[in-house]
Design a protein around this motif. Structure first.
Motif, PDB file in Angstrom:
ATOM      1  N   GLN A 121       1.976  -4.643   1.193  1.00  0.00           N
ATOM      2  CA  GLN A 121       2.400  -3.745   2.448  1.00  0.00           C
ATOM      3  C   GLN A 121       4.083  -3.394   2.265  1.00  0.00           C
ATOM      4  N   VAL A 122       4.872  -4.405   2.140  1.00  0.00           N
ATOM      5  CA  VAL A 122       6.206  -3.993   1.752  1.00  0.00           C
ATOM      6  C   VAL A 122       6.577  -2.936   0.633  1.00  0.00           C
TER       7      VAL A 122
ATOM      8  N   ILE B 259      23.139 -10.605  -1.196  1.00  0.00           N
ATOM      9  CA  ILE B 259      22.322 -10.380   0.086  1.00  0.00           C
ATOM     10  C   ILE B 259      23.115  -9.105   0.919  1.00  0.00           C
ATOM     11  N   LYS B 260      24.196  -8.933   0.372  1.00  0.00           N
ATOM     12  CA  LYS B 260      24.862  -7.842   1.183  1.00  0.00           C
ATOM     13  C   LYS B 260      24.636  -6.432   0.643  1.00  0.00           C
ATOM     14  N   GLY B 261      24.333  -6.373  -0.717  1.00  0.00           N
ATOM     15  CA  GLY B 261      23.715  -5.154  -1.345  1.00  0.00           C
ATOM     16  C   GLY B 261      22.525  -5.165  -1.655  1.00  0.00           C
ATOM     17  N   LEU B 262      21.894  -5.415  -0.783  1.00  0.00           N
ATOM     18  CA  LEU B 262      20.045  -5.361  -1.101  1.00  0.00           C
ATOM     19  C   LEU B 262      19.669  -4.105  -1.113  1.00  0.00           C
TER      20      LEU B 262
ATOM     21  N   PHE C 202      13.304 -11.020   0.065  1.00  0.00           N
ATOM     22  CA  PHE C 202      12.197 -10.770   1.135  1.00  0.00           C
ATOM     23  C   PHE C 202      10.870 -11.274   0.486  1.00  0.00           C
TER      24      PHE C 202
ATOM     25  N   ASP D 245      23.800  12.698   4.588  1.00  0.00           N
ATOM     26  CA  ASP D 245      24.238  13.535   5.625  1.00  0.00           C
ATOM     27  C   ASP D 245      25.460  12.797   6.702  1.00  0.00           C
TER      28      ASP D 245
ATOM     29  N   ALA E 152      27.726  16.320   9.411  1.00  0.00           N
ATOM     30  CA  ALA E 152      27.508  16.839  10.583  1.00  0.00           C
ATOM     31  C   ALA E 152      27.622  17.984  10.495  1.00  0.00           C
TER      32      ALA E 152
ATOM     33  N   ARG F 126      24.733  19.294   9.110  1.00  0.00           N
ATOM     34  CA  ARG F 126      23.394  19.444  10.008  1.00  0.00           C
ATOM     35  C   ARG F 126      23.358  20.507  10.778  1.00  0.00           C
TER      36      ARG F 126
ATOM     37  N   LYS G 176      20.661  23.534  11.279  1.00  0.00           N
ATOM     38  CA  LYS G 176      19.949  23.699  12.548  1.00  0.00           C
ATOM     39  C   LYS G 176      20.302  24.986  13.363  1.00  0.00           C
ATOM     40  N   TYR G 177      21.361  25.039  13.323  1.00  0.00           N
ATOM     41  CA  TYR G 177      21.693  26.423  14.260  1.00  0.00           C
ATOM     42  C   TYR G 177      22.254  27.592  13.470  1.00  0.00           C
TER      43      TYR G 177
END
Lengths: 419, 414
Positions: free
Chosen positions: A87-88, A237-240, A248, A385, A391, A394, A398-399
């Motif tokens: 599932q993972v 573990i910090k750069g998983l 995991f 992004d 920003a 985006r 969008k606009y």
């Protein structure tokens, strides 16, 4: 998929357990996969269905096999764990995949753990596994059940992978180079030979989904000998990032009789390199290279990205001149071009290197790495992004319907730069 | 922070292990942290430094203590694991800094008890009951992986303690719950061990506990019983429910293991609906299932009005099991209830959506349609919530830099 004809066999001087893997959904020929070892350890090679189930489940999952029918019984803990892992993996990579149903001929039955607990680990000769062995020796007295007694050295994963031809001579050379480490650690070195990677001849599944589970399959082939097996963490573990062996995932390859432990994720790459460098036999044996292996030659090519990263690590802590298994003693900025930073883990390691390289006065290398880091961060922020540019983009999408970005590409083209 | 004076003291009918917590960097008074139980299990309760380290380490991080110094030896496996847990939690909350851990006796690996023995945490909720049931279905009773003890905890609910200590009404309610559980314990052949602890109340606040500390808190209780058990199972919320940051998380909780005691999340492979079905098929569990956090109830176990109740009732109704349980004030689900159900997160919508087919299969198209409508309403609202553009940027800044204050304020004003 069906996994049938589980049998003990003799292959020359090696003992073997093997099984047929029959594909049902896709049109592939039947493969016979095996695990072999040499004589002193032959009695401990177990004809354990779990070993074959673990070896085959990722290829079956990727190929879209609807079920895995297997001769023998399967532990409910392993079944549950495999369902979790699949599932993972589906969440990470491809949510439309369906889990193959596990159908053991003899039902789901938990095995009993070894009456005498015994810990094994996988030793490739790389930084992760050497550091893990060292840590274990520093943390545990030899008579503790968690103290590593057996080190499995596997042919068929990196050395001897499909398409590489017969590399048994180089495997033997690498095995011999590990003997001082093994002697110093007071453990057993158990060579294991497997062809399980033939189930995914393209090799595409290996790094992202398969190598942890395949490693665990070897441990289950020795479930009569060990009660727990350590797999060295390749990421801290910090750069998983999603990867085939993951803190995991690996725990879920355990059965009620054999616990699989992902070990060492608490350490950074540089901490591991330091541990290896401070252990003389390990520093003389370290082998990180998957490329350019030549019988009788050095264990590491000294040119590929793995070699370069490790050499920089040794250089940063002032030990490169003692790392005899690398043919290179001097690193120049031009040699950094092989390094490619493409995930947060490598970025973290690179940052540590920069700090240490500056401390030893190698500004040139530190600057070179900093440029690579910057390029990765820019790319990553662009992809996600982020930042004010994100920003703006985006807002533009969008606009303004992407007017700004198209205009900037035109300007870039007119200015002669690539977009 | 210093953790000193680890001790075991006799209590009427049982024992308490306790330690004194002295804050060094923050202005908090010295506190006593304790774990207590009654009956034969009290003999196995030990003032294990690993237990108190786990109880205090996350609050120490929250309060920016630079170190956690503890009397005695700690297990290197736990020390390393905490390094891993800090790594994950500091990734989630970059403002947190890991404290250093100093044990006066250094590190020494603990040894697992033999024969091995498994316990699980029991709250009478769906996750915990499903964990126990699955274990019973998968393992024969004499297998070492078969659950033999269930810890039933007082002190993990926000309202269990006041400034002066345990709240008497809450304690009475807890004792009623213990009595209610007897039948299930007998049928499942487990030792139900009521445990009284205040580890929850060393945490900074509910948010800290809920998003960082709960797994370590649960593990601390298990480590206090490490002479009795070699593995402790925590019922998982399932993969669909795993959305970090979370105080108990399958990536983090195993890091709270020592060489002598394995901490593991269990049931990750099952969806919420599958777990509810497993509980629904077990009469003894159906008679006591408690998903509700409200305890001041006398006629029923669950209030039947809160979101957790709604969610469980809807799933039980879809499975045709709601009418078989007396634990809710109502034994029927109406379309109005479904329309009222709070669906504020994707996971809530997923849980709800899983019932559509089941309602159709039991010939309740009205309820199936109500679920579809409710989920559709949630999705429509989600679309309207701007994630991009200037408002999205403001929201992102707010959640990242000001902890979501603006968003909450706007919601309140609306």
């Amino acid at each position: 998929m069906r996994i049938t004809n589980l049998a003990r066999e003799q292959h020359g001087e090696r003992a073997r357990v093997a099984a047929d893997v029959v594909w049902e959904t896709i049109d592939r020929p039947t493969s016979r996969i095996h695990f072999e070892t040499i004589e002193p350890f032959a009695p401990d090679l177990a004809l354990d269905p779990h070993a074959f189930l673990l070896a085959a489940i990722v290829p079956a999952f990727r190929a879209g096999e609807a079920r895995i029918a297997i001769d023998g019984a399967v532990c409910p803990r392993l079944r549950n764990g495999l369902e979790t892992v699949m599932q993972v993996l589906a969440q990470w990579y491809d949510s439309v995949r369906t889990l193959p149903k596990i159908e053991p001929r003899d039902g789901f039955r938990p095995p009993m753990p070894c009456p005498r607990p015994r810990t094994g680990m996988f030793l490739s000769g790389g930084v992760d596994s050497l550091a893990m062995l060292r840590c274990n020796r520093l943390d545990y007295p030899m008579d503790h059940p968690g103290s590593v007694r057996d080190c499995f050295f596997v042919y068929g994963f990196d050395i001897g992978m499909p398409g590489a031809g017969d590399q048994t001579s180089f495997f033997e050379q690498a095995r011999r180079s590990l003997l001082p480490v093994i002697q110093d650690a007071g453990a057993e070195l158990i060579p294991v030979y497997t062809n399980l990677r033939i189930l995914d001849p393209e090799g595409s599944a290996w790094p992202d989904e398969w190598f942890g589970i395949a490693t665990a399959s070897v441990a289950h082939a020795f479930s009569g000998r060990i009660s727990s097996a350590l797999i060295a963490a390749s990421l801290d573990i910090k750069g998983l990032v999603p990867v085939g062996s993951h803190p995991f995932l690996d725990q879920y390859f355990s059965s009620a009789g054999l616990q699989i432990i992902h070990d060492g994720a608490h350490m950074s790459r540089l901490q591991k390199i330091r541990l290896v460098a401070d252990w003389a036999p390990a520093l003389k044996s370290v082998r990180v290279c998957w490329a350019g292996v030549k019988v009788g030659g050095p264990l590491n090519c000294g040119q590929c990205r793995k070699c370069m990263r490790t050499m920089l690590g040794f250089l940063a802590i002032g030990k490169l001149d003692q790392a005899e298994t690398f043919p290179v003693r001097q690193i120049t900025p031009t040699m950094l071009h092989v390094i490619h930073i493409d995930n947060a883990h490598l970025l973290g390691f690179s940052n540590q290197l920069i700090e240490n390289l500056r401390a030893i006065g190698r500004q040139d290398l530190a600057d070179g790495l900093a440029k690579l880091n910057d390029a990765y961060v820019r790319r990553s922020r662009w992809e996600k992004d982020l930042g004010w540019r994100g920003a703006l983009r985006r807002f533009d999408k969008k606009y303004l319907g992407g007017c700004l970005i198209r205009a900037s590409r035109v300007v870039d083209r007119l200015a002669g730069r690539s977009a | 922070m210093r953790i000193v004076d680890l001790r075991k003291v006799a209590r009427p009918g049982g024992a308490r292990v306790a330690a004194t917590v002295i804050w060094e960097e923050c202005d908090r008074p010295t506190q006593e942290v304790y774990v207590e139980c009654r009956g034969p299990a009290a003999e196995d309760l030990a003032p294990n430094p690993d237990a108190f380290l786990l109880a205090c380490v996350m609050p120490a991080m929250e309060y920016r203590e630079r170190r956690v110094q503890i009397e005695g030896t700690i297990c290197p496996e736990l020390r390393n694991g905490l390094g891993g847990a800090f790594g994950v939690i500091c990734d989630w909350f970059p403002e947190n800094k890991r404290p250093t851990i100093e044990a006066s006796g250094g590190v020494r690996p603990t040894v697992p008890r033999t024969p091995s023995r498994v316990a699980s945490f029991m709250s009478a909720g769906i996750d915990a009951l499903a964990t126990l049931r699955c274990n019973r279905l998968d393992y024969p009773l004499d297998h070492p992986a078969s659950i033999q003890d269930c810890f039933f905890l007082f002190g993990f609910n926000t309202y269990d303690f006041s400034a002066s200590g345990p709240v008497a009404e809450r304690l009475d309610d807890f004792e009623r719950r213990v009595a209610r559980m007897e039948n299930l314990a007998r049928e499942a052949r487990i030792n139900l061990i009521p445990v009284y602890t205040n580890v929850r109340f060393i945490a900074k606040d509910f948010d800290s506990w809920n998003r960082r500390g709960m797994g370590a808190g649960l593990a601390s209780v298990a480590h206090a019983f490490s002479a009795r058990i070699s593995r402790a199972l925590i019922g998982s919320s399932g993969l669909q429910g795993v959305s970090p940051p979370s105080g108990t998380h399958p990536l983090v909780d195993p890091n709270y293991s020592s060489a002598g005691l394995e901490i593991r999340q269990d049931g990750l492979w099952l969806s919420r609906l599958e777990k509810t079905a497993i509980v629904g098929d077990w009469d003894a569990a159906l008679a006591i299932v408690q998903c509700c956090q409200q305890h001041e109830l006398h006629d029923t176990i669950n209030c039947g009005r809160c979101n957790k109740c709604f969610r469980t009732m809807i799933q039980l109704a879809a499975l045709g099991k709601l009418e078989k349980t007396h634990t809710f004030p109502s034994r029927a689900v109406t379309p109005e209830m479904i329309h009222q159900a709070e669906v504020s997160k994707k996971i809530d919508a997923t849980y709800l959506e899983q019932t559509v087919e089941l309602f159709m299969s039991v010939n309740r198209p009205d309820l199936a349609q109500a679920v579809r409508d409710r989920v559709a309403r949630y999705r429509e609202r989600e679309k309207q919530v701007p994630r991009r553009g200037w408002w999205g940027a403001v929201k992102q800044c707010d959640s990242r830099w000001t902890g979501g204050i603006l968003t909450r304020l706007v919601r309140r004003l609306r």
